[in-house]
Design an enzyme around this catalytic site. Structure first.
Site, PDB file in Angstrom:
ATOM      1  N   GLY A 222       0.829  -1.202   0.000  1.00 30.30           N
ATOM      2  CA  GLY A 222       0.000   0.000   0.000  1.00 30.30           C
ATOM      3  C   GLY A 222       0.860   1.246   0.000  1.00 30.30           C
ATOM      4  O   GLY A 222       1.800   1.390  -0.790  1.00 30.30           O
ATOM      5  N   ALA A 223       0.579   2.152   0.928  1.00 28.05           N
ATOM      6  CA  ALA A 223       1.320   3.414   1.008  1.00 28.05           C
ATOM      7  C   ALA A 223       2.585   3.302   1.846  1.00 28.05           C
ATOM      8  O   ALA A 223       3.278   4.299   2.051  1.00 28.05           O
ATOM      9  CB  ALA A 223       0.429   4.517   1.570  1.00 28.05           C
ATOM     10  N   GLY A 224       2.888   2.113   2.355  1.00 28.39           N
ATOM     11  CA  GLY A 224       4.194   1.869   2.950  1.00 28.39           C
ATOM     12  C   GLY A 224       4.360   2.129   4.432  1.00 28.39           C
ATOM     13  O   GLY A 224       5.491   2.182   4.920  1.00 28.39           O
ATOM     14  N   LYS A 226       3.967   0.221   7.108  1.00 33.11           N
ATOM     15  CA  LYS A 226       4.709  -0.821   7.823  1.00 33.11           C
ATOM     16  C   LYS A 226       6.108  -0.993   7.246  1.00 33.11           C
ATOM     17  O   LYS A 226       7.048  -1.334   7.976  1.00 33.11           O
ATOM     18  CB  LYS A 226       3.927  -2.121   7.804  1.00 33.11           C
ATOM     19  CG  LYS A 226       2.659  -2.031   8.652  1.00 33.11           C
ATOM     20  CD  LYS A 226       1.953  -3.337   8.771  1.00 33.11           C
ATOM     21  CE  LYS A 226       0.696  -3.155   9.610  1.00 33.11           C
ATOM     22  NZ  LYS A 226      -0.272  -2.205   8.989  1.00 33.11           N
ATOM     23  N   ASP A 244       3.042  -3.958  -4.496  1.00 37.95           N
ATOM     24  CA  ASP A 244       1.598  -3.786  -4.523  1.00 37.95           C
ATOM     25  C   ASP A 244       1.157  -3.808  -5.980  1.00 37.95           C
ATOM     26  O   ASP A 244       1.948  -3.464  -6.873  1.00 37.95           O
ATOM     27  CB  ASP A 244       1.184  -2.458  -3.869  1.00 37.95           C
ATOM     28  CG  ASP A 244      -0.266  -2.474  -3.388  1.00 37.95           C
ATOM     29  OD1 ASP A 244      -0.494  -2.656  -2.185  1.00 37.95           O
ATOM     30  OD2 ASP A 244      -1.175  -2.330  -4.237  1.00 37.95           O
ATOM     31  N   ASP A 282       0.255  -7.766   4.938  1.00 37.68           N
ATOM     32  CA  ASP A 282      -0.808  -7.008   5.609  1.00 37.68           C
ATOM     33  C   ASP A 282      -1.975  -7.012   4.630  1.00 37.68           C
ATOM     34  O   ASP A 282      -2.062  -6.164   3.747  1.00 37.68           O
ATOM     35  CB  ASP A 282      -0.314  -5.588   5.913  1.00 37.68           C
ATOM     36  CG  ASP A 282      -1.310  -4.798   6.734  1.00 37.68           C
ATOM     37  OD1 ASP A 282      -2.336  -5.369   7.138  1.00 37.68           O
ATOM     38  OD2 ASP A 282      -1.090  -3.602   6.956  1.00 37.68           O
ATOM     39  N   CYS A 335      -6.351  -5.722   9.827  1.00 36.25           N
ATOM     40  CA  CYS A 335      -6.989  -4.841  10.812  1.00 36.25           C
ATOM     41  C   CYS A 335      -8.447  -5.263  10.961  1.00 36.25           C
ATOM     42  O   CYS A 335      -9.368  -4.443  10.934  1.00 36.25           O
ATOM     43  CB  CYS A 335      -6.862  -3.365  10.427  1.00 36.25           C
ATOM     44  SG  CYS A 335      -7.410  -2.965   8.761  1.00 36.25           S
TER      45      CYS A 335
END
Length: 389
Positions: A222-224, A226, A244, A282, A335
């Protein structure tokens, strides 16, 4: 506004920002009042619809006024700029005595999720759902490549922000009275001293046990967020490949990494058959663990979407496992608080991949389960698996 928010996948706070950006004539008090009403109607969507015998956005707004002790007839007048006057049916619903609600209404969750949530929480279901109701505090991760937690607490205090160290994550801070928008304007954020990240996600990153010099794959980066946490844990030494299928999401990593002083992250939408010491997945999920932050997800979520996600998660964990080197780790996270997205996936995966075995996250738990009630964090799940051969 409520109708528009129910038909988009975009986060409600982002839609509201864009809405007000196009209506700069609205004062700050008006913007705050509208936003508060919108989120209230999502947080209490079930009980408001139950009270009015109708789930429309209009009905929920009427019920929200009643819940705060106001007379909806004073607002729904049909006058200039006011909503249409109350109908006979609405007036009758308001006049009727309240009825005892079923559990899914009282707990403010979609009815179809009751079996899954019962599996997750058992007799504690209602208490767990009640803990999902209040607004979540802002969580940030201290970027240890730039500063130390104690130093950042002092620096934030000088800017008027009161930050409290998180009890579980060694790099976390919690700010109860702050807002994301105000913190984003801080010079400390611009200088890369912290990133926005809930404590549960920070615990997940810590459970990855990333070390300097490792080769790491963030499979659905995703947007990084983690990937940046792992880079800090590795002291910016080693290699992280952020993968991704959406190049647009990956494009956000470069500026974030530069701000954070991270140089070991490489982004890609395709992967050669190379193996890694650590693979983090994730996975895309229901987001049920983030209902405090995104209450609109309660209204948008459907059985069909859950089925799609469960199928996708099963495929992704099988795909990601191919990149784990012998002796390496596969970390699966969501999540979500739903067993069908978490424990059940791991059980099914281990049944078909005997080369993997769980690495217990503590003396008492095989997997990490978080929730607002249990850990005072977002709802989260993490499983750590080691490959033997």
């Amino acid at each position: 506004m409520l109708t528009a928010l129910e038909t988009t996948a975009a986060p409600a706070d982002r839609v509201l920002r864009e809405y007000f950006r196009a209506r700069r004539y609205a004062g700050s008090k008006d913007r705050a009042a509208v936003a508060e009403r919108v989120f209230d109607c999502f947080r209490h969507a079930g009980s408001y619809a139950w009270r009015m015998n109708e789930a429309s956005p209009r009905a929920r707004v009427i019920a929200s006024l009643l819940a705060e002790g106001a007379d909806p007839a004073d607002f729904f007048t049909g006058a200039s700029y006011a909503p249409a006057a109350l109908t006979k049916e609405e007036a009758a619903a308001l006049a009727a005595p309240p009825r005892d609600p079923p559990l899914h209404v009282e707990g403010e969750f979609p009815a179809f999720l009751e079996p899954e949530l019962t599996k997750a929480f058992g007799a504690d279901l209602f208490a767990e759902m009640a803990a999902m109701q209040p607004r979540a505090p802002v969580g940030i991760r201290v970027n240890t490549l730039r500063t130390a937690r104690e130093t950042l607490v002092t620096a934030l205090a000088s800017e008027g922000f009161e930050a409290t160290p998180t009890p579980h994550a060694a790099t976390g801070l919690r700010l109860d009275g702050a807002t994301t928008s105000k913190l984003s304007a801080s010079g400390l954020f611009a200088a890369g001293h912290f990133e926005f990240q809930d404590e549960a996600a920070q615990i997940c990153a810590a459970l990855c046990d990333a070390k300097p010099g490792m080769r790491v794959l963030d499979y659905a980066a995703g947007a990084g967020g983690k990937a940046l946490a792992l880079a800090a844990a590795m002291n910016n030494k080693g290699e992280i490949v952020a993968h991704d299928i959406e190049a647009g999401r990956l494009a956000m990593i470069g500026p974030r990494a530069e701000r954070a002083g991270v140089s070991i992250i490489r982004t890609t939408t395709s992967l050669p058959p190379v193996q890694y010491d650590l693979v983090l997945l994730d996975a895309p999920c229901s987001g049920t663990g983030t209902w405090r932050r995104q209450p609109e997800l309660r209204v948008r979520f459907t059985p069909e979407r859950l089925a799609q996600l469960v199928a996708l998660q099963a495929k992704l964990i099988a795909d990601a496992s191919r990149f784990v080197a012998p002796g390496g780790r596969l970390v699966y996270a969501t999540c979500s608080v739903l067993p069908c997205e978490n424990d059940e996936h791991i059980a099914a995966f281990l049944g078909t991949h005997p080369e993997f075995a769980p690495v217990p996250v503590s003396d008492r738990e095989t997997f990490f389960h978080a929730s607002p009630r249990r850990t005072q964090t977002d709802g989260f799940f993490t499983a750590v698996l080691r490959r033997s051969t």
